[in-house]
Design an enzyme around this catalytic site. Structure first.
Site, PDB file in Angstrom:
ATOM      1  N   HIS A   1       0.832  -1.200   0.000  1.00 40.34           N
ATOM      2  CA  HIS A   1       0.000   0.000   0.000  1.00 40.34           C
ATOM      3  C   HIS A   1       0.869   1.253   0.000  1.00 40.34           C
ATOM      4  O   HIS A   1       2.006   1.232   0.446  1.00 40.34           O
ATOM      5  CB  HIS A   1      -0.959  -0.035   1.184  1.00 40.34           C
ATOM      6  CG  HIS A   1      -1.926  -1.171   1.071  1.00 40.34           C
ATOM      7  ND1 HIS A   1      -3.094  -1.067   0.374  1.00 40.34           N
ATOM      8  CD2 HIS A   1      -1.862  -2.444   1.525  1.00 40.34           C
ATOM      9  CE1 HIS A   1      -3.731  -2.224   0.408  1.00 40.34           C
ATOM     10  NE2 HIS A   1      -2.998  -3.075   1.100  1.00 40.34           N
TER      11      HIS A   1
ATOM     12  N   ALA B   1       7.809 -23.519   9.082  1.00 41.25           N
ATOM     13  CA  ALA B   1       6.498 -23.013   9.496  1.00 41.25           C
ATOM     14  C   ALA B   1       6.610 -21.643  10.152  1.00 41.25           C
ATOM     15  O   ALA B   1       7.527 -21.385  10.925  1.00 41.25           O
ATOM     16  CB  ALA B   1       5.849 -24.001  10.458  1.00 41.25           C
TER      17      ALA B   1
ATOM     18  N   ARG C   1      20.496 -23.638   6.947  1.00 46.70           N
ATOM     19  CA  ARG C   1      21.552 -24.541   6.469  1.00 46.70           C
ATOM     20  C   ARG C   1      21.302 -24.909   5.007  1.00 46.70           C
ATOM     21  O   ARG C   1      20.190 -24.766   4.512  1.00 46.70           O
ATOM     22  CB  ARG C   1      21.651 -25.801   7.315  1.00 46.70           C
ATOM     23  CG  ARG C   1      20.413 -26.674   7.280  1.00 46.70           C
ATOM     24  CD  ARG C   1      20.569 -27.903   8.173  1.00 46.70           C
ATOM     25  NE  ARG C   1      19.323 -28.598   8.337  1.00 46.70           N
ATOM     26  CZ  ARG C   1      18.831 -29.498   7.491  1.00 46.70           C
ATOM     27  NH1 ARG C   1      19.499 -29.792   6.395  1.00 46.70           N
ATOM     28  NH2 ARG C   1      17.675 -30.086   7.717  1.00 46.70           N
TER      29      ARG C   1
END
Length: 190
Positions: free
Chosen positions: A119, A164, A187
């Protein structure tokens, strides 16, 4: 939406410049996409029927063997390009105001969000619904864990695993495991 109107919307949204997000053709494109997503989702939820052709007909590209679970939402669809064997789990939102290119063999975990929209920084323009877009690219054989957020302009290299809850704000190279906020390489793979 007719092809000429789609091209006009893409000319506005895909240019990387500020534009009025409440433009009537943009609103129409958004409404049509939301309706198709609702129809697709409801058939799964109510009848356990998967009808990918509902989505395939209006995506920029829709590969073979695509699996999209319910509560899927995409803002336009025509800027979304899915390679072969892409799996999109439950509750995924893809705001494809600019191109979102997803390579083959990608898995997108539940509750993920891919967002091309930014925005206006100027508060007056922001209040007037001005925004701009940056494309997203996800390479082949990538795995996004649950609740990953991919921000405007992000690029994720092939074979990479994003942990996650990560927030991807820039470029993540190929062949790595990455996670965190902001997402960083943990890694290399292999």
């Amino acid at each position: 939406m007719e092809k000429a109107a789609i091209k006009r919307v893409q000319a506005i949204t895909n240019g990387g410049q500020l534009y009025d997000d409440f433009n009537p053709e943009i609103d129409q494109a958004r409404r049509e996409s939301f309706e198709k997503c609702r129809r697709y989702n409801n058939l799964i939820i109510q009848k356990n029927e998967y009808h990918p052709e509902i989505l395939a007909d209006y995506f920029g590209y829709f590969g073979q063997e695509i699996r999209i679970e319910p509560n899927f939402l995409t803002e336009f669809g025509f800027n979304l390009h899915l390679g072969d064997r892409v799996t999109i789990m439950h509750d995924v939102k893809i705001i494809d105001c600019a191109p979102v290119i997803i390579g083959p063999d990608v898995t997108i975990g539940p509750n993920c969000g891919l967002y091309t929209a930014s925005h206006a920084e100027n508060p007056i323009l922001r209040a007037a619904h001005y925004c701009y877009e940056k494309p997203i690219t996800i390479g082949s054989n990538v795995s996004l864990g649950a609740s990953v957020t991919v921000c405007p302009g992000a690029k994720i290299g092939a074979n990479t695993i994003i942990g996650a809850g990560a927030i991807v704000v820039g470029e993540i190279p190929a062949n790595v495991v990455a996670a965190g906020n902001p997402c960083r390489v943990i890694r290399k793979i292999g």
